[in-house]
Design a protein around this motif. Structure first.
Motif, PDB file in Angstrom:
ATOM      1  N   ASP A  91      18.936 -51.770 -15.625  1.00 33.52           N
ATOM      2  CA  ASP A  91      19.167 -52.780 -14.586  1.00 33.52           C
ATOM      3  C   ASP A  91      19.483 -52.166 -13.226  1.00 33.52           C
ATOM      4  O   ASP A  91      19.571 -52.893 -12.227  1.00 33.52           O
ATOM      5  CB  ASP A  91      20.330 -53.703 -14.985  1.00 33.52           C
ATOM      6  CG  ASP A  91      20.004 -54.540 -16.221  1.00 33.52           C
ATOM      7  OD1 ASP A  91      18.800 -54.823 -16.428  1.00 33.52           O
ATOM      8  OD2 ASP A  91      20.929 -54.885 -16.972  1.00 33.52           O
ATOM      9  N   ASP A  92      19.661 -50.859 -13.183  1.00 32.47           N
ATOM     10  CA  ASP A  92      19.976 -50.190 -11.917  1.00 32.47           C
ATOM     11  C   ASP A  92      18.695 -49.852 -11.166  1.00 32.47           C
ATOM     12  O   ASP A  92      17.766 -49.259 -11.733  1.00 32.47           O
ATOM     13  CB  ASP A  92      20.759 -48.893 -12.159  1.00 32.47           C
ATOM     14  CG  ASP A  92      22.144 -49.151 -12.708  1.00 32.47           C
ATOM     15  OD1 ASP A  92      22.748 -50.166 -12.330  1.00 32.47           O
ATOM     16  OD2 ASP A  92      22.621 -48.333 -13.517  1.00 32.47           O
ATOM     17  N   VAL A  93      18.664 -50.226  -9.896  1.00 30.37           N
ATOM     18  CA  VAL A  93      17.534 -49.890  -9.027  1.00 30.37           C
ATOM     19  C   VAL A  93      18.093 -49.313  -7.732  1.00 30.37           C
ATOM     20  O   VAL A  93      18.942 -49.933  -7.087  1.00 30.37           O
ATOM     21  CB  VAL A  93      16.662 -51.121  -8.704  1.00 30.37           C
ATOM     22  CG1 VAL A  93      15.518 -50.726  -7.773  1.00 30.37           C
ATOM     23  CG2 VAL A  93      16.117 -51.755  -9.973  1.00 30.37           C
ATOM     24  N   VAL A  94      17.632 -48.126  -7.372  1.00 30.71           N
ATOM     25  CA  VAL A  94      18.039 -47.484  -6.125  1.00 30.71           C
ATOM     26  C   VAL A  94      16.829 -47.433  -5.202  1.00 30.71           C
ATOM     27  O   VAL A  94      15.850 -46.737  -5.479  1.00 30.71           O
ATOM     28  CB  VAL A  94      18.580 -46.058  -6.357  1.00 30.71           C
ATOM     29  CG1 VAL A  94      18.927 -45.403  -5.025  1.00 30.71           C
ATOM     30  CG2 VAL A  94      19.799 -46.090  -7.271  1.00 30.71           C
ATOM     31  N   GLU A  95      16.899 -48.230  -4.128  1.00 35.14           N
ATOM     32  CA  GLU A  95      15.866 -48.166  -3.088  1.00 35.14           C
ATOM     33  C   GLU A  95      16.289 -47.063  -2.110  1.00 35.14           C
ATOM     34  O   GLU A  95      17.297 -47.197  -1.428  1.00 35.14           O
ATOM     35  CB  GLU A  95      15.756 -49.510  -2.364  1.00 35.14           C
ATOM     36  CG  GLU A  95      15.363 -50.670  -3.256  1.00 35.14           C
ATOM     37  CD  GLU A  95      13.863 -50.792  -3.437  1.00 35.14           C
ATOM     38  OE1 GLU A  95      13.128 -49.964  -2.834  1.00 35.14           O
ATOM     39  OE2 GLU A  95      13.423 -51.681  -4.176  1.00 35.14           O
ATOM     40  N   PHE A  96      15.524 -45.991  -2.050  1.00 33.70           N
ATOM     41  CA  PHE A  96      15.974 -44.827  -1.288  1.00 33.70           C
ATOM     42  C   PHE A  96      15.001 -44.439  -0.191  1.00 33.70           C
ATOM     43  O   PHE A  96      13.804 -44.696  -0.257  1.00 33.70           O
ATOM     44  CB  PHE A  96      16.199 -43.622  -2.216  1.00 33.70           C
ATOM     45  CG  PHE A  96      14.934 -43.069  -2.824  1.00 33.70           C
ATOM     46  CD1 PHE A  96      14.197 -42.079  -2.181  1.00 33.70           C
ATOM     47  CD2 PHE A  96      14.475 -43.538  -4.051  1.00 33.70           C
ATOM     48  CE1 PHE A  96      13.036 -41.570  -2.733  1.00 33.70           C
ATOM     49  CE2 PHE A  96      13.306 -43.042  -4.607  1.00 33.70           C
ATOM     50  CZ  PHE A  96      12.585 -42.055  -3.955  1.00 33.70           C
ATOM     51  N   ALA A 126      24.053 -39.389  -8.886  1.00 32.48           N
ATOM     52  CA  ALA A 126      24.874 -39.057  -7.721  1.00 32.48           C
ATOM     53  C   ALA A 126      24.459 -39.871  -6.500  1.00 32.48           C
ATOM     54  O   ALA A 126      25.305 -40.273  -5.696  1.00 32.48           O
ATOM     55  CB  ALA A 126      24.778 -37.560  -7.420  1.00 32.48           C
ATOM     56  N   VAL A 127      23.155 -40.132  -6.357  1.00 34.18           N
ATOM     57  CA  VAL A 127      22.685 -40.954  -5.241  1.00 34.18           C
ATOM     58  C   VAL A 127      23.251 -42.363  -5.351  1.00 34.18           C
ATOM     59  O   VAL A 127      23.737 -42.943  -4.370  1.00 34.18           O
ATOM     60  CB  VAL A 127      21.142 -40.988  -5.205  1.00 34.18           C
ATOM     61  CG1 VAL A 127      20.648 -41.972  -4.145  1.00 34.18           C
ATOM     62  CG2 VAL A 127      20.581 -39.599  -4.940  1.00 34.18           C
ATOM     63  N   LEU A 128      23.208 -42.939  -6.568  1.00 39.84           N
ATOM     64  CA  LEU A 128      23.758 -44.280  -6.794  1.00 39.84           C
ATOM     65  C   LEU A 128      25.251 -44.305  -6.511  1.00 39.84           C
ATOM     66  O   LEU A 128      25.754 -45.208  -5.822  1.00 39.84           O
ATOM     67  CB  LEU A 128      23.480 -44.707  -8.242  1.00 39.84           C
ATOM     68  CG  LEU A 128      24.043 -46.066  -8.666  1.00 39.84           C
ATOM     69  CD1 LEU A 128      23.400 -47.199  -7.876  1.00 39.84           C
ATOM     70  CD2 LEU A 128      23.845 -46.281 -10.167  1.00 39.84           C
ATOM     71  N   GLU A 129      25.964 -43.315  -6.993  1.00 38.38           N
ATOM     72  CA  GLU A 129      27.412 -43.259  -6.780  1.00 38.38           C
ATOM     73  C   GLU A 129      27.732 -43.107  -5.295  1.00 38.38           C
ATOM     74  O   GLU A 129      28.649 -43.761  -4.778  1.00 38.38           O
ATOM     75  CB  GLU A 129      28.002 -42.088  -7.561  1.00 38.38           C
ATOM     76  CG  GLU A 129      29.517 -41.968  -7.428  1.00 38.38           C
ATOM     77  CD  GLU A 129      30.070 -40.791  -8.214  1.00 38.38           C
ATOM     78  OE1 GLU A 129      31.267 -40.482  -8.055  1.00 38.38           O
ATOM     79  OE2 GLU A 129      29.296 -40.171  -8.982  1.00 38.38           O
ATOM     80  N   GLY A 130      26.992 -42.263  -4.599  1.00 33.09           N
ATOM     81  CA  GLY A 130      27.243 -42.051  -3.176  1.00 33.09           C
ATOM     82  C   GLY A 130      26.986 -43.296  -2.351  1.00 33.09           C
ATOM     83  O   GLY A 130      27.595 -43.494  -1.288  1.00 33.09           O
ATOM     84  N   ALA A 131      26.059 -44.153  -2.822  1.00 32.92           N
ATOM     85  CA  ALA A 131      25.756 -45.388  -2.103  1.00 32.92           C
ATOM     86  C   ALA A 131      26.684 -46.530  -2.484  1.00 32.92           C
ATOM     87  O   ALA A 131      26.575 -47.625  -1.919  1.00 32.92           O
ATOM     88  CB  ALA A 131      24.305 -45.791  -2.363  1.00 32.92           C
ATOM     89  N   GLY A 132      27.584 -46.259  -3.437  1.00 35.40           N
ATOM     90  CA  GLY A 132      28.539 -47.290  -3.845  1.00 35.40           C
ATOM     91  C   GLY A 132      27.936 -48.386  -4.691  1.00 35.40           C
ATOM     92  O   GLY A 132      28.475 -49.495  -4.763  1.00 35.40           O
ATOM     93  N   GLU A 152      26.532 -50.293  -8.179  1.00 30.91           N
ATOM     94  CA  GLU A 152      26.919 -50.417  -9.597  1.00 30.91           C
ATOM     95  C   GLU A 152      26.220 -51.639 -10.152  1.00 30.91           C
ATOM     96  O   GLU A 152      26.705 -52.770 -10.067  1.00 30.91           O
ATOM     97  CB  GLU A 152      28.434 -50.563  -9.738  1.00 30.91           C
ATOM     98  CG  GLU A 152      28.900 -50.520 -11.186  1.00 30.91           C
ATOM     99  CD  GLU A 152      30.420 -50.524 -11.295  1.00 30.91           C
ATOM    100  OE1 GLU A 152      30.916 -50.812 -12.392  1.00 30.91           O
ATOM    101  OE2 GLU A 152      31.087 -50.260 -10.289  1.00 30.91           O
ATOM    102  N   GLY A 153      25.045 -51.436 -10.727  1.00 31.17           N
ATOM    103  CA  GLY A 153      24.273 -52.548 -11.250  1.00 31.17           C
ATOM    104  C   GLY A 153      23.486 -53.232 -10.149  1.00 31.17           C
ATOM    105  O   GLY A 153      23.864 -53.235  -8.984  1.00 31.17           O
ATOM    106  N   GLY A 154      22.336 -53.797 -10.526  1.00 27.27           N
ATOM    107  CA  GLY A 154      21.508 -54.468  -9.538  1.00 27.27           C
ATOM    108  C   GLY A 154      20.770 -53.468  -8.667  1.00 27.27           C
ATOM    109  O   GLY A 154      20.503 -52.340  -9.060  1.00 27.27           O
TER     110      GLY A 154
END
Length: 259
Positions: free
Chosen positions: A161-166, A215-221, A223-225
């Motif tokens: 369910d995690d999506v990181v638009e980078f 780490a990218v997800l964590e750095g962007a704050g 959590e889900g979505g």
């Protein structure tokens, strides 16, 4: 032609003969002169060949790219096993132009013309659109650099369910004045009188496979979505991309008979 083998002396300074480094720094490639050396000259075209990656596996994440561009050049080819300016005192050929490469395009893309001399090539050194010639006080960015950077990447990484638009704007900068961003990579060719062409093969998927998207997800704050993230210079992900581009998965140089 000014002998492209006369770029540096053994300590990375402009060589007394040729002064090609100076010519590159103060004049566009078309203005670099020619002088006979007695060794047969060669000239041939170079092309970029990208490997459009499709879906990329990166540590449990699946990455898809919407945009991927890189600036490439100039390039120096050396007969020595190391193309470093401190170890390769004379170049046998050079690609002076700087071009932007679409890393998602499957067709070959022109990079310019290699000019030099017949002989064996064992190594190469090059920049990614940001150069630091001996006559420059600081690194300079080419107009071909996408957004003024060595590379521009935009896409998404998905894991459940995690999506990181980078977005990643990557700078591969020479560490020292007079050096290349990539001081030396292996190359293998013997160029003679027969017509040849050079393919420079890029694998952007191998670059992104090195990124820790946790780490990218964590750095962007996030959590889900869906989370938007900028991979900024100095970040761990940015450093991983630079290392992949310059050391772990640099482009491959392949010579073949000209069609």
């Amino acid at each position: 032609m000014n002998d492209p083998r006369a770029r540096h002396d053994g300590k990375g300074r402009p060589a007394a003969r040729g002064l090609l480094a100076l010519a590159l720094s103060v004049a566009p490639p078309a203005l670099v002169g020619c002088a006979g050396t007695g060794q047969p000259e060669v000239s041939y075209l170079a092309y970029a060949e990208a490997a459009p990656p499709g879906e990329i596996a990166a540590g449990g994440w699946t990455v898809a790219l919407d945009e991927a561009a890189v600036a490439f050049g100039p390039v120096q080819f050396c007969a020595a096993a190391s193309g470093s300016a401190t170890l390769c005192s004379t170049a046998i050929a050079e690609l002076l132009s700087i071009a932007q490469v679409d890393l998602l395009a499957p067709e070959p893309q022109p990079l310019g013309r290699v000019r030099g001399f017949e002989g064996e090539i064992r190594s190469a050194s090059f920049d990614y659109g940001i150069h630091w010639f001996l006559t420059e006080s600081a690194p300079a960015r080419s107009p071909a650099a996408p957004g003024g950077h060595s590379a521009h990447l935009r896409g998404r990484a998905t894991r459940g369910d995690d999506v990181v638009e980078f977005v990643a704007d990557v700078d591969a900068v020479p560490q020292f004045q007079g050096q290349r961003a990539v001081p030396s990579v292996a190359a293998a060719a013997i160029v003679g009188a027969e017509p040849v062409r050079l393919a420079v093969r890029f694998d952007v998927g191998a670059w992104l496979a090195r990124v820790d998207f946790d780490a990218v997800l964590e750095g962007a704050g996030g959590e889900g979505g869906t989370t938007e993230a900028v991979i900024a210079p100095g970040s761990r992900a940015h450093n991983a991309l630079v290392i992949a581009m310059t050391a772990q998965s640099p482009p491959e140089f392949v010579w073949s008979e000209a069609p």
